[in-house]
Write an enzyme that holds these catalytic residues in place. Structure first.
Site, PDB file in Angstrom:
ATOM      1  CG  MET A 182      -1.933  -1.219   0.947  1.00  0.00           C
ATOM      2  SD  MET A 182      -3.433  -0.762   1.454  1.00  0.00           S
ATOM      3  CE  MET A 182      -3.358  -0.341   3.800  1.00  0.00           C
ATOM      4  CG  HIS A 216       6.661  -1.653   2.011  1.00  0.00           C
ATOM      5  ND1 HIS A 216       6.894  -0.971   2.704  1.00  0.00           N
ATOM      6  CD2 HIS A 216       5.358  -2.224   2.139  1.00  0.00           C
ATOM      7  CE1 HIS A 216       5.895  -0.865   3.376  1.00  0.00           C
ATOM      8  NE2 HIS A 216       5.139  -1.361   3.377  1.00  0.00           N
ATOM      9  N   GLY A 220       4.852 -10.653   4.077  1.00  0.00           N
ATOM     10  CA  GLY A 220       5.718  -9.937   5.293  1.00  0.00           C
ATOM     11  C   GLY A 220       4.495 -10.699   6.614  1.00  0.00           C
ATOM     12  CD  GLN A 250      -1.719  -8.786   4.411  1.00  0.00           C
ATOM     13  OE1 GLN A 250      -2.800  -7.492   3.989  1.00  0.00           O
ATOM     14  NE2 GLN A 250      -0.431  -8.537   4.775  1.00  0.00           N
ATOM     15  CB  SER A 275       4.670  -0.316  11.274  1.00  0.00           C
ATOM     16  OG  SER A 275       3.121   0.296  10.188  1.00  0.00           O
TER      17      SER A 275
HETATM   18  P1  AMP Z   1       1.132  -2.674   3.535  1.00  0.00           P
HETATM   19  O1  AMP Z   1       2.025  -1.993   2.812  1.00  0.00           O
HETATM   20  O2  AMP Z   1       1.286  -2.332   4.671  1.00  0.00           O
HETATM   21  O3  AMP Z   1       0.033  -3.368   3.025  1.00  0.00           O
HETATM   22  O4  AMP Z   1       2.209  -4.127   3.401  1.00  0.00           O
HETATM   23  C1  AMP Z   1       3.086  -4.938   2.346  1.00  0.00           C
HETATM   24  C2  AMP Z   1       3.478  -6.106   2.478  1.00  0.00           C
HETATM   25  O5  AMP Z   1       5.000  -5.698   3.197  1.00  0.00           O
HETATM   26  C3  AMP Z   1       3.069  -6.579   3.267  1.00  0.00           C
HETATM   27  O6  AMP Z   1       2.952  -8.525   3.490  1.00  0.00           O
HETATM   28  C4  AMP Z   1       3.760  -6.685   4.683  1.00  0.00           C
HETATM   29  O7  AMP Z   1       3.370  -7.820   5.207  1.00  0.00           O
HETATM   30  C5  AMP Z   1       4.762  -5.624   4.241  1.00  0.00           C
HETATM   31  N1  AMP Z   1       5.455  -6.415   5.489  1.00  0.00           N
HETATM   32  C6  AMP Z   1       5.300  -4.456   5.582  1.00  0.00           C
HETATM   33  N2  AMP Z   1       5.833  -4.110   7.198  1.00  0.00           N
HETATM   34  C7  AMP Z   1       6.812  -5.420   7.221  1.00  0.00           C
HETATM   35  C8  AMP Z   1       7.611  -5.917   8.290  1.00  0.00           C
HETATM   36  N3  AMP Z   1       8.308  -4.333   9.019  1.00  0.00           N
HETATM   37  N4  AMP Z   1       9.022  -6.598   7.630  1.00  0.00           N
HETATM   38  C9  AMP Z   1       7.926  -7.118   6.717  1.00  0.00           C
HETATM   39  N5  AMP Z   1       7.633  -6.803   5.935  1.00  0.00           N
HETATM   40  C10 AMP Z   1       6.952  -6.326   6.121  1.00  0.00           C
END
Ligand code: AMP
Length: 290
Positions: A30, A37, A148, A154, A186
């Site tokens: 996102m 990421h 992640g 999820q 995050s």
């Molecule tokens: P998001 O942009 O929050 O939807 O995350 C996109 C992807 O990045 C998802 O698969 C998340 O689980 C992963 N992700 C977000 N934060 C982390 C983190 N700190 N370590 C590893 N993967 C992450």
């Protein structure tokens, strides 16, 4: 790196890669990209010939309009980061491209969506996640998709979806990336003030303390949760700010009455108006992984 905004253009580009029998890796995000990421993207580019990243703030998975509008949007710095990480294609669709007028389908993956995040954010949240991820997998048709462990539920929802609907993709789970002091990285962390960030450290500290308790032989789930709650309280996180702090079966997310081979410890709390989640999986026989 190509920046593509339409489904038709993306399909055309990927067809070329397919014709060359390239292995396509896909990382859905996102945006507001950070080191977490980047770890997924780096792994995808090592393991695949072509790496595709999507940036789409999916309105269907937000349970409140304020959270959706406060979600950080940083397209140009995201693009720079991805370019540097060796990404081949950045897919940035508009909401209308993903959900044109007349779009009505919702994917409901079933019981795995109900506890933890589902219980606090509502069923709506994982309906939105499953619907957008299935759409993206159909659009990109990657060989491998990277998620992640940070979003543990999820990941389970996607595994269930892919298994049930025979989606031909390999799911690669990547470890949670943390700041040096333990805070899970995050996109929402940028909204934390210094004081709130110090308080947010309570989440990982609680989980690490719970892991220590188990490693030192504690086998009562309630005692472990109590220990974690004490740590949250020590960081000034009020009971009312905690959505959940739970020890559950890492495959089903059902509560554990006793510890067996592995346990998922998960927490969600509101810190100064920012909702944060974190989790760790503890293998009882062997070492812990985060
Ligand atoms: P998001 O942009 O929050 O939807 O995350 C996109 C992807 O990045 C998802 O698969 C998340 O689980 C992963 N992700 C977000 N934060 C982390 C983190 N700190 N370590 C590893 N993967 C992450």
């Amino acid at each position: 790196m190509l920046v593509i905004r339409t489904i038709a253009d993306l399909r055309e580009r990927i067809a070329v890669a397919r014709a060359q029998q390239l292995r396509v890796g896909f990382v859905p995000t996102m945006g507001a990209l950070h080191a977490g990421h980047v770890s997924l993207v780096t792994r995808a580019s090592i393991e695949c010939d072509m790496t595709v990243v999507s940036v789409f703030v999916n309105p269907k998975q937000f349970d409140n309009a304020a959270d959706l509008s406060a979600y950080p949007r940083t397209e140009s710095s995201d693009a720079a980061l991805l370019q540097q990480a060796g990404v081949d294609i950045l897919f940035v669709p508009t909401t209308n491209e993903m959900y044109p007028n007349g779009f009505t389908t919702t994917i409901d993956v079933g019981p795995i969506t109900l506890p933890l995040e589902g219980a606090t954010r509502g069923a709506h949240h994982f309906h939105g996640v499953a619907t957008v991820v299935l759409k993206l997998l159909n659009i990109v048709q990657p060989d491998a998709v990277y998620f992640g462990q940070k979003d543990a539920q999820q990941l389970l929802v996607i595994r269930q979806l892919v298994r049930d609907l025979n989606v031909p993709v390999e799911i690669i789970a990547c470890d949670t990336v943390r700041d040096a002091d333990g805070l899970a990285i995050s996109s929402r962390n940028v909204r934390l003030t210094m004081a709130a960030r110090a308080q947010a450290l309570g989440l990982s500290s609680a989980l690490f303390h719970m892991r220590e308790m188990v490693m030192h032989g504690e086998r009562q789930p309630e005692a472990v949760v109590r220990g974690g709650r004490n740590v949250l309280a020590a960081f000034g996180i009020a009971e009312s700010a905690i959505d959940y702090l739970a020890v559950v079966n890492p495959h089903t997310l059902l509560p554990l009455s006793e510890f067996k081979s592995s346990v998922l410890m998960a927490v969600a709390a509101h810190i100064d108006g920012v909702r944060l989640i974190d989790n760790i999986i503890v293998q009882l026989a062997a070492k812990a992984v985060a």
